[in-house]
Design an enzyme around this catalytic site. Structure first.
Site, PDB file in Angstrom:
ATOM      1  CE1 TYR A 145      33.390  41.622  42.797  1.00  0.00           C
ATOM      2  CE2 TYR A 145      34.907  41.134  40.991  1.00  0.00           C
ATOM      3  CZ  TYR A 145      34.095  40.713  42.024  1.00  0.00           C
ATOM      4  OH  TYR A 145      34.015  39.378  42.307  1.00  0.00           O
ATOM      5  CD  GLU A 205      36.745  37.459  42.195  1.00  0.00           C
ATOM      6  OE1 GLU A 205      35.821  37.947  41.532  1.00  0.00           O
ATOM      7  OE2 GLU A 205      36.555  36.625  43.093  1.00  0.00           O
ATOM      8  CG  ASP A 227      29.327  40.938  42.038  1.00  0.00           C
ATOM      9  OD1 ASP A 227      28.431  41.135  42.895  1.00  0.00           O
ATOM     10  OD2 ASP A 227      29.695  39.798  41.707  1.00  0.00           O
TER      11      ASP A 227
END
Ligand code: SF4
Length: 353
Positions: free
Chosen positions: A116, A33, A134
């Site tokens: 996030y 991520e 996002d």
């Protein structure tokens, strides 16, 4: 069928076969991520595999030196993220036996992990009910619910986070988050969204009202800052000087070629260091090789590249030592490993030209 169920069915049929999501493990999901925030999947995959081969778990990452972690981050940019990943791994090992805590507030306390990333890891690895937000999700949501205000800025983040929470599929939070991101990446595209094949088409505000071209609204407030400066190649025999200067605005905490900014500067944080002034006093002995351009976030940087060959480095090294600046001399072959930034590549190119 409710829209969350339609989205989930669509996702199960269309999801990409991504290696970092095969197993529901927090560590690879976290690393992937962070990498994906700055790089597209295809470019990131080999770097991800290389990183995981060397640092297969938080324990290995926590044991590694910062320089080695930065070297394995080469090609991804934004090196503060790599430094934070290492610091967070150290905390995971020291505080949580190397596992991710299952509590959003605790995860948010780890260095470099924002809303996030924390939500993505907890929902995808542990199926906890945290909706992610996002850029892709914001676009999908703004169109779907008809969010007609600017989507940039902290107020929009709060409001859209609430919308995302309301829309979350509580039965499959991890799949739902990935589906929203996937929908934004493949169907609800910034230009020409493919509404006819979209699982959310029936209830979508933007499609129904013919507003897909108008939404989302993005009004940037941050101004571009342009800076001019110098990045120095200081050579002794066949080795080159790298320094680690904690006060510099960019490239903090890593060895880099000495640089500084000149002329009228927007504020104090861009002021050149004493060592940069010291190099300035040797300008007459240097030869300018050319200029290079470089962009960091909203900064547009233009550096001229003075090349200074020194026979004796005693004064220079004693200046560095008394200023508390770490330094080392490296050969040209290892310049990009020791200074893992695309700046090193640009400078090397100009030197070899
Ligand atoms: S219907 Fe069109 S605009 Fe609405 S979410 Fe789907 S792709 Fe995006």
């Amino acid at each position: 069928m409710n829209p969350q169920k339609k989205l989930h069915d669509w996702y199960l049929l269309h999801k990409r076969d991504l290696p970092f999501r095969k197993k529901k493990q927090a560590y690879p999901i976290w690393i992937s991520e962070v990498m994906l925030q700055q790089t597209r999947v295809a470019a990131m995959l080999p770097l991800f595999e290389n990183f995981l081969n060397r640092f297969p778990n938080p324990e290995e990452l926590a044991k590694a030196s910062e320089e080695e972690v930065l070297a394995h981050w080469k090609g991804l940019g934004y090196y503060s993220r790599a430094r934070n990943i290492r610091k967070a791994a150290i905390q995971l090992v020291n505080l949580y036996n190397g596992s991710f805590p299952k509590d959003l507030e605790l995860v948010l306390k780890l260095p470099g992990i924002g809303n996030y990333t924390a939500r993505a890891v907890l929902s995808i690895a542990y199926d906890l009910p945290y909706a992610v937000l996002d850029g892709n999700v914001k676009r999908v949501l703004a169109r779907y619910v008809g969010y007609t205000k600017n989507i940039l800025g902290p107020k929009a983040d709060l409001e859209l986070q609430e919308k995302a929470n309301e829309f979350l599929n509580l039965d499959f939070p991890g799949d739902h988050n990935q589906a929203m991101m996937e929908l934004g990446a493949t169907i609800c595209l910034p230009e020409s969204p493919k509404c006819l094949v979209c699982p959310l088409m029936e209830g979508c505000f933007a499609r129904i009202h013919g507003k897909t071209k108008d939404l989302p609204i993005r009004e940037k407030s941050q101004k571009q800052i342009s800076l001019q400066g110098e990045i120095w190649i200081v050579q002794k025999d066949d080795v080159y000087l790298l320094i680690k200067e904690p006060k510099n605005r960019f490239l903090k905490g890593m060895f880099h070629l000495p640089y500084g900014f000149l002329g009228e500067l927007p504020n104090n944080e861009y002021q050149p260091s004493d060592f940069f002034h010291f190099l300035g006093s040797l300008k007459g002995k240097s030869q300018t090789l050319g200029t290079i351009k470089h962009t960091i976030t909203h900064h547009k940087l233009e550096y001229s590249v003075p090349h200074l060959k020194l026979n004796h480095t005693r004064d220079l090294e004693s200046f560095l030592k008394t200023s508390g600046i770490d330094f080392k001399w490296v050969n040209l072959d290892s310049l990009e490993t020791e200074f893992p930034s695309s700046l090193a590549k640009k400078v090397k190119k100009i030197l070899l030209y």
